[in-house]
Motif scaffolding. Structure first.
Motif, PDB file in Angstrom:
ATOM      1  N   PHE A   1       0.819  -1.207   0.000  1.00 38.42           N
ATOM      2  CA  PHE A   1       0.000   0.000   0.000  1.00 38.42           C
ATOM      3  C   PHE A   1       0.858   1.264   0.000  1.00 38.42           C
ATOM      4  O   PHE A   1       0.475   2.282  -0.575  1.00 38.42           O
ATOM      5  N   SER A   2       2.017   1.208   0.635  1.00 38.58           N
ATOM      6  CA  SER A   2       2.871   2.391   0.680  1.00 38.58           C
ATOM      7  C   SER A   2       3.397   2.768  -0.693  1.00 38.58           C
ATOM      8  O   SER A   2       3.754   3.929  -0.935  1.00 38.58           O
ATOM      9  N   ARG A   3       3.443   1.795  -1.595  1.00 36.76           N
ATOM     10  CA  ARG A   3       3.967   2.066  -2.938  1.00 36.76           C
ATOM     11  C   ARG A   3       2.857   2.306  -3.968  1.00 36.76           C
ATOM     12  O   ARG A   3       3.134   2.461  -5.150  1.00 36.76           O
TER      13      ARG A   3
ATOM     14  N   ASP B   1      -5.432   4.673   3.004  1.00 37.96           N
ATOM     15  CA  ASP B   1      -5.429   4.309   4.418  1.00 37.96           C
ATOM     16  C   ASP B   1      -6.634   3.444   4.764  1.00 37.96           C
ATOM     17  O   ASP B   1      -6.529   2.509   5.567  1.00 37.96           O
ATOM     18  N   SER B   2      -7.778   3.752   4.168  1.00 36.78           N
ATOM     19  CA  SER B   2      -8.986   2.970   4.429  1.00 36.78           C
ATOM     20  C   SER B   2      -8.834   1.548   3.915  1.00 36.78           C
ATOM     21  O   SER B   2      -9.175   0.581   4.613  1.00 36.78           O
ATOM     22  N   LEU B   3      -8.302   1.402   2.707  1.00 38.20           N
ATOM     23  CA  LEU B   3      -8.116   0.070   2.130  1.00 38.20           C
ATOM     24  C   LEU B   3      -7.040  -0.709   2.875  1.00 38.20           C
ATOM     25  O   LEU B   3      -7.139  -1.930   3.032  1.00 38.20           O
ATOM     26  N   LEU B   4      -6.007   0.003   3.351  1.00 41.97           N
ATOM     27  CA  LEU B   4      -4.961  -0.660   4.129  1.00 41.97           C
ATOM     28  C   LEU B   4      -5.541  -1.236   5.413  1.00 41.97           C
ATOM     29  O   LEU B   4      -5.267  -2.395   5.767  1.00 41.97           O
ATOM     30  N   ALA B   5      -6.346  -0.447   6.104  1.00 42.27           N
ATOM     31  CA  ALA B   5      -6.958  -0.930   7.346  1.00 42.27           C
ATOM     32  C   ALA B   5      -7.832  -2.145   7.086  1.00 42.27           C
ATOM     33  O   ALA B   5      -7.825  -3.113   7.860  1.00 42.27           O
TER      34      ALA B   5
ATOM     35  N   ALA C   1      -6.397   9.190   1.817  1.00 42.52           N
ATOM     36  CA  ALA C   1      -7.483   8.732   2.683  1.00 42.52           C
ATOM     37  C   ALA C   1      -8.026   7.395   2.209  1.00 42.52           C
ATOM     38  O   ALA C   1      -8.305   6.497   3.022  1.00 42.52           O
ATOM     39  N   ARG C   2      -8.187   7.264   0.891  1.00 39.62           N
ATOM     40  CA  ARG C   2      -8.679   6.005   0.338  1.00 39.62           C
ATOM     41  C   ARG C   2      -7.672   4.889   0.571  1.00 39.62           C
ATOM     42  O   ARG C   2      -8.037   3.761   0.925  1.00 39.62           O
TER      43      ARG C   2
END
Length: 528
Positions: free
Chosen positions: A399-401, A411-415, A408-409
């Motif tokens: 996700f960081s790449r 971070d939401s998908l990462l969670a 925001a999107r």
């Protein structure tokens, strides 16, 4: 763990969707560059869907039969697995019967030493079982997304082991879609009925092509793999079978140096990473040139060291065993391999070692702490943390790449991805075991010389794991621990300045780094 652990997807079963109004046939061809990875003939007739998939590596035939309910959800899925391209009898028949939020798994396997108990799996309603490299499975996911509606649809998918993950399908045009699953993003084209017309996985250089149902490609037969020694090699390659304490037969290859002292030669057992792999540790996601264990065996046997490498349970001619097996069971397979080597007169039974890659780097210390006659172990991309922590690292890195999403999107998908991974680790069997197992207590009990090899651009096992693993071994007084790190080397032991799993399919070379092979051979020659 290998490329197939979190970032890549493993073989499982198949799936559901809308009724067809008339019989329909297609051939799906999966290619990586000029190489054919798989060919599937698929048909749909009302509530019945069928697929016949041939995979190149490992060489398997996977038959798929899906029955849908009147509401177009899955009622029953049957998967038939046979070794080889044609003619071999069915080795495994797996049936999933869906009832709301659960599914009953019934498995029959001719190689299992005892009947396999039925299992009740908790599933997300409407989940689509998935067969890797199956165009039919992809089409069914896309059709399900179309039925759910909207520009973005979240489709539950059931993977090997029974865990459910989510495929996110995003419409980006009238006939174009993005499908994200397990860290892999696939770009697909479909028609107005939701048929899969074609797809590509840019990160893996893999392309899916849909052909007419009577296309000649549907009769493709891959060539059986040869494990013979290269012409002129100073060693022989012998097909062998190892019998385990629980009655399983594991097929493999023993490479023996042709020049042998009277006392015999030293020998090592190679231990593969996670997921079912053949004795060469090849991957269906990578070109045929990627056969790291073949290269390691060749290097070591040219240096006078015998090498035993085995097909994993359920791969090739190896028996499958219980589906609930964990790394602890696989460690017993390695112990059986060592016991078998000690029966060979060509082998010096006092000079045996282990070489483990990824999950194999977890298993080797487990064996060395219970078999005091093991003389040395080498761990390539081994871990010092639990599987949960390694998985979290992998997910956060992916996700960081990802620069295609707003923060925001993202971070939401990462969670969400982290919650799904945590839920998956509750699945009984290997997944739960791997998630909870802490390698450090075992590492602290290792008393034999240990070599730890780690790529600096490994994005599946972080670089810091090598130092933690070595510190654990040294903490209990083991001073014979050496760590070697390699710049620009990824988890696959390949030259790769990025190391991102999404770039595995487009690397300039699929041959193991020469400096790693040399370091391994030099150390084993001194330590065995």
């Amino acid at each position: 763990m290998r490329a197939s652990s979190v970032a890549l997807i493993a073989l499982a079963a198949i799936a559901p969707t809308l009724h067809a109004q008339s019989p329909e046939r297609a051939v799906f061809v999966v290619r990586q560059g000029a190489e054919t990875l798989a060919v599937e003939t698929a048909s749909r007739n009302g509530a019945r869907l069928e697929g016949r998939l041939i995979l190149r590596s490992p060489l398997l035939r996977v038959g798929q039969e899906v029955t849908l309910t009147d509401s177009s959800t899955v009622e029953r899925v049957v998967t038939l697995v046979s070794p080889g391209a044609s003619g071999a009898a069915v080795q495994q028949r797996a049936e999933l019967t869906f009832r709301g939020d659960s599914a009953v798994s019934h498995v029959e396997d001719v190689r299992a030493p005892a009947p396999i108990p039925d299992r009740r799996l908790k599933v997300t309603p409407g989940a689509i079982p998935f067969v890797n490299l199956s165009g039919l499975s992809l089409e069914l996911i896309l059709r399900r997304a179309r039925a759910l509606g909207g520009d973005t649809a979240r489709v539950p998918v059931i993977l090997l082991g029974g865990q459910t993950v989510t495929a996110t399908v995003t419409r980006v045009g009238t006939d174009s879609l993005l499908l994200a699953l397990g860290g892999v993003t696939l770009r697909a084209r479909s028609d107005g009925e939701g048929r899969l017309l074609g797809a590509a996985v840019p990160a893996q250089n893999v392309v899916f092509e849909r052909l007419a149902g009577d296309a000649a490609a549907g009769r493709w037969v891959p060539v059986m793999e040869s494990y013979a020694a290269p012409v002129g090699a100073p060693y022989t390659a012998e097909a062998v079978t190892v019998r385990t304490p629980v009655g399983l037969s594991l097929a493999g290859t023993l490479t023996l140096p042709t020049r042998r002292p009277a006392a015999g030669v030293p020998a090592v057992v190679l231990i593969t990473g996670s997921g079912p792999q053949d004795r060469d540790e090849s991957s269906s996601f990578l070109p045929k040139a990627y056969r790291p264990f073949r290269e390691i065996a060749d290097t070591l046997s040219r240096r006078g060291i015998a090498v035993l490498r085995l097909d994993d349970r359920g791969v090739g001619s190896s028996d499958v065993g219980p589906l609930t097996a964990t790394s602890a069971d696989f460690a017993d397979d390695v112990r059986a391999a060592l016991a078998w080597l000690r029966t060979r007169p060509e082998i010096d039974a006092t000079r045996l070692g282990l070489v483990g890659h990824s999950e194999g780097g977890i298993i080797a210390p487990m064996v060395a702490t219970t078999d005091r006659r093991v003389r040395a172990i080498a761990l390539i991309a081994g871990t010092a943390s639990t599987g949960r922590k390694i998985s979290e690292y992998q997910i956060r890195y992916l996700f960081s790449r990802d620069t295609t999403l707003a923060r925001a999107r993202r971070d939401s998908l990462l969670a969400l991805a982290l919650r799904q991974a945590d839920s998956a680790f509750a699945t009984p069997g290997w997944v739960r075991w791997f998630g909870d197992y802490d390698p450090l207590p075992t590492a602290r009990r290792v008393r034999v010389p240990a070599l730890i090899l780690q790529g600096e651009t490994d994005r599946q096992v972080p670089l810091a794991e090598a130092a933690r693993l070595a510190a654990g071994m040294r903490a209990a007084g083991n001073r014979r621990v050496i760590v070697r790190t390699f710049p620009r080397m990824n988890h696959l032991m390949l030259d790769d300045p990025s190391g991102d799993v999404r770039g595995y399919g487009s690397l300039p070379s699929y041959h193991v780094r020469k400096d790693l092979l040399g370091a391994l051979a030099d150390w084993l020659a001194r330590s065995l």
